[in-house]
Motif scaffolding. Structure first.
Motif, short mmCIF file in Angstrom:
data_model
loop_
_atom_site.label_atom_id
_atom_site.label_comp_id
_atom_site.label_asym_id
_atom_site.label_seq_id
_atom_site.Cartn_x
_atom_site.Cartn_y
_atom_site.Cartn_z
N LEU A 220 -3.21 7.86 -0.51
CA LEU A 220 -3.58 6.56 -1.05
C LEU A 220 -4.88 6.69 -1.85
O LEU A 220 -5.85 7.27 -1.35
N PHE B 288 -8.39 5.92 -3.15
CA PHE B 288 -9.47 5.29 -2.39
C PHE B 288 -10.69 5.09 -3.28
O PHE B 288 -11.34 6.05 -3.71
N ILE C 252 -8.10 1.82 6.60
CA ILE C 252 -6.86 2.41 6.08
C ILE C 252 -6.44 3.67 6.82
O ILE C 252 -5.41 4.26 6.48
N LYS D 51 -3.00 3.65 7.87
CA LYS D 51 -2.04 3.38 6.81
C LYS D 51 -1.74 4.60 5.95
O LYS D 51 -0.80 4.59 5.14
N THR D 52 -2.55 5.66 6.06
CA THR D 52 -2.35 6.83 5.21
C THR D 52 -2.84 8.09 5.91
O THR D 52 -3.77 8.04 6.72
N ILE E 218 -6.42 10.52 1.55
CA ILE E 218 -6.95 9.68 0.48
C ILE E 218 -7.21 10.55 -0.75
O ILE E 218 -7.50 11.73 -0.64
N GLU F 216 -3.14 1.53 -5.09
CA GLU F 216 -4.36 2.06 -4.51
C GLU F 216 -4.64 1.33 -3.21
O GLU F 216 -3.91 0.39 -2.84
N ALA F 217 -5.71 1.69 -2.51
CA ALA F 217 -6.00 1.11 -1.20
C ALA F 217 -6.41 -0.35 -1.31
O ALA F 217 -5.89 -1.22 -0.61
#
Length: 566
Positions: free
Chosen positions: A42, A44, A71, A74-75, A78, A277-278
């Motif tokens: 993702l 960042f 995050i 979630k990922t 980064i 993106e984040a």
């Protein structure tokens, strides 16, 4: 008896409004869930409200720490774009939260700043090999034309000699086809594939397949050069709000559908990817408008835009908006309730419907305009346009009631109505020609002009109902407002507004036809024009804007003299 009819009309309109709002905001299936609800990588950039690399207001260490904590679930990885500009502590915080990194180094057109960035990049990568697993030297440098390819290759070689991790360069996929020598220099090929931003925008239904097709083209080109290097989709995503481009429509549901369908495709084919993106990035609106600020999984307030699993709501706050619109509607109705009781029920229905439409438009405008205001001057403009629409709504309701009650209009009301419409007409001119000449990143301001356009239509309906017939003079502004006859200034406004519709169509069509990839796919004017026009007229936002300005122009066109009796 008419009071009873009035109550029935109120209940009926409220029920219809509620049913429409409910049906438009049902949870939608956005495709298969993201496995374990976690992305592979993702982008960042922990910029918060009031922070911007353009203004050199960089993230604070506590922001980086907090955002990585948000995050981390979630990922797995980064991707960053620079090691300087406040991003120096990122590797330590990534280690703290158990997140790996694709570390980027930002390159521009300045040799001194590039030299400083490369030195910091090499130092950070060597200091954190347990966290930084891959390195990107530059981001879309060639697309921006900040340097030539040979200079870029020199930076890539410098970093490769100084670090042990795999090194690459990130740019849009067509740059790698234009400069295939880059494939020989990098350890892995990093391409950006953004269907929304393609020179020929891709509909959401075809977007994931488009990404797959582009990856296959890159693979074929690499294999033709005898290379078998891994490919990283360095950026891919979809905007949640902003202007439509061709068949590519920004929305929360479409953003969710794209990400989920993309992950399904890459998992089936064993591809590597990074989602952009984040977080939403308000500072990007400076160069890319509303659409540039709305690619994130989380808002600027760090609230989820959409879930990675389960159904999705386009507007999860719809019930609140419905309540606000209903409350505003009831306030408007209360001001006319006793008067409305004396009107026949068909006229009651028309007036109450107009009132409801205006209240919905005002709440929609206030919600969307404030959400997409990213600076003090934008917020000031938003307050101005909301106030102007509120004033116009009040004037339109006064005039509508006077027509339906067959009362003579006060000269002051007609004068104020004319001046308010002139304000919106002049503002529409500015918006229209801005879209025509520099509209790539500008949103179509339909919400701002919905009440002026619908107000014209509403006044015409009221005149037809009151006089039980339609005649052309009803389209004149002096008939609609009950005021003075047209002036040369009115006709001039009508001419420029109407010409603006053609200018917007030409500007949008030219934007497609002037693009490099579009020219390669459709060489020749005769071949490209029908395709570009197809993209232009498929744009529902553009068509809605053209209808707005045409409706605004009609009352000011020179028609045969004569006006309504009311």
């Amino acid at each position: 008896m008419r009071t009873t009819h009035l109550f029935f009309c109120l209940i009926f309109i409220l029920a219809v409004h509620g049913a429409i709002a409910w049906s438009l905001n049902r949870p939608q299936d956005a495709g298969v869930d993201v496995p374990s609800g976690k992305l592979r990588s993702l982008s960042f950039a922990p910029y918060r409200d009031g922070f911007s690399p353009i203004e050199e207001k960089f993230p604070l260490p506590e922001h980086i720490d907090a955002d990585l904590g948000l995050i981390a679930d979630k990922t797995h990885t980064i991707r960053t774009y620079s090691i300087l500009g406040g991003m120096q502590p990122t590797p330590e915080f990534a280690r703290k939260h158990g997140v790996e990194m694709i570390q980027g180094g930002w390159l521009g057109d300045g040799h001194a700043s590039n030299k400083k960035e490369i030195a910091a990049l090499i130092e950070a990568v060597n200091a954190h090999p347990d966290v930084i697993k891959r390195v990107l030297v530059g981001n879309e440098v060639l697309l921006r034309k900040d340097m030539d390819v040979d200079t870029l290759i020199g930076y890539i070689r410098q970093v490769k000699q100084a670090v042990k991790q795999p090194v690459s360069y990130a740019d849009v996929w067509s740059i790698y086809l234009k400069y295939p020598q880059l494939m020989q220099e990098v350890d892995f090929i990093t391409v950006h594939i953004l269907p929304y931003w393609e020179d020929e925008p891709v509909a959401i239904e075809e977007a994931a397949g488009h990404v797959e097709k582009i990856v296959q083209q890159i693979e074929a080109k690499a294999h033709s050069m005898g290379l078998n290097k891994p490919i990283l989709i360095g950026e891919s995503g979809w905007p949640a709000a902003g202007r439509q481009r061709g068949r590519a429509v920004p929305s929360v549901v479409n953003e969710t559908r794209f990400i989920r369908s993309l992950i399904d495709v890459v998992n089936r084919h064993g591809l590597d990817y990074n989602i952009v993106e984040a977080f939403n990035q308000p500072w990007k609106s400076h160069n890319e408008g509303v659409v540039g600020a709305n690619w994130g999984l989380l808002t600027i307030d760090r609230e989820p835009v959409f879930p990675l699993t389960g159904p999705v709501y386009e507007n999860p706050d719809w019930l609140g908006h419905f309540a606000w619109a209903t409350g505003l509607w009831l306030v408007m109705v209360a001001a006319y309730f006793k008067k409305l009781a004396h009107l026949p029920w068909p006229r009651q229905i028309v007036f109450l419907t107009l009132t409801q439409v205006f209240s919905v438009c005002l709440v929609t405008l206030a919600s969307f305009a404030w959400f997409t205001s990213y600076s003090l001057w934008q917020q000031a403009y938003t307050l101005l346009i909301i106030a102007a629409n509120g004033v116009l709504s009040a004037l339109l309701l006064q005039r509508s009631y006077a027509i339906l009650a067959e009362q003579s209009v006060a000269p002051t009301l007609a004068h104020r109505l004319r001046n308010t419409y002139l304000f919106f007409g002049i503002l529409a001119l500015y918006k229209t020609y801005s879209l025509a000449f520099n509209g790539r990143y500008l949103s179509f301001p339909v919400e701002q002009f919905a009440i002026p356009a619908l107000g014209v239509c509403g006044l015409i309906v009221c005149l037809c109902l009151a006089q039980r017939r339609f005649y052309r003079q009803m389209l004149r502004f002096d008939s609609l407002s009950g005021g003075d006859s047209q002036t040369p200034r009115d006709r001039l406004l009508a001419y420029f507004l109407s010409a603006g519709t053609l200018a917007v169509v030409i500007g949008e069509t030219h934007e497609f036809m002037a693009a490099y990839d579009f020219i390669q796919a459709h060489p020749g004017f005769s071949e490209g024009l029908p395709v570009a026009l197809g993209y232009t007229f498929y744009n529902q936002q553009l068509v809605a804007w053209l209808l707005c300005i045409l409706v605004l122009s009609i009352p000011f066109w020179p028609l045969r003299s004569g006006k309504a009796k009311i």
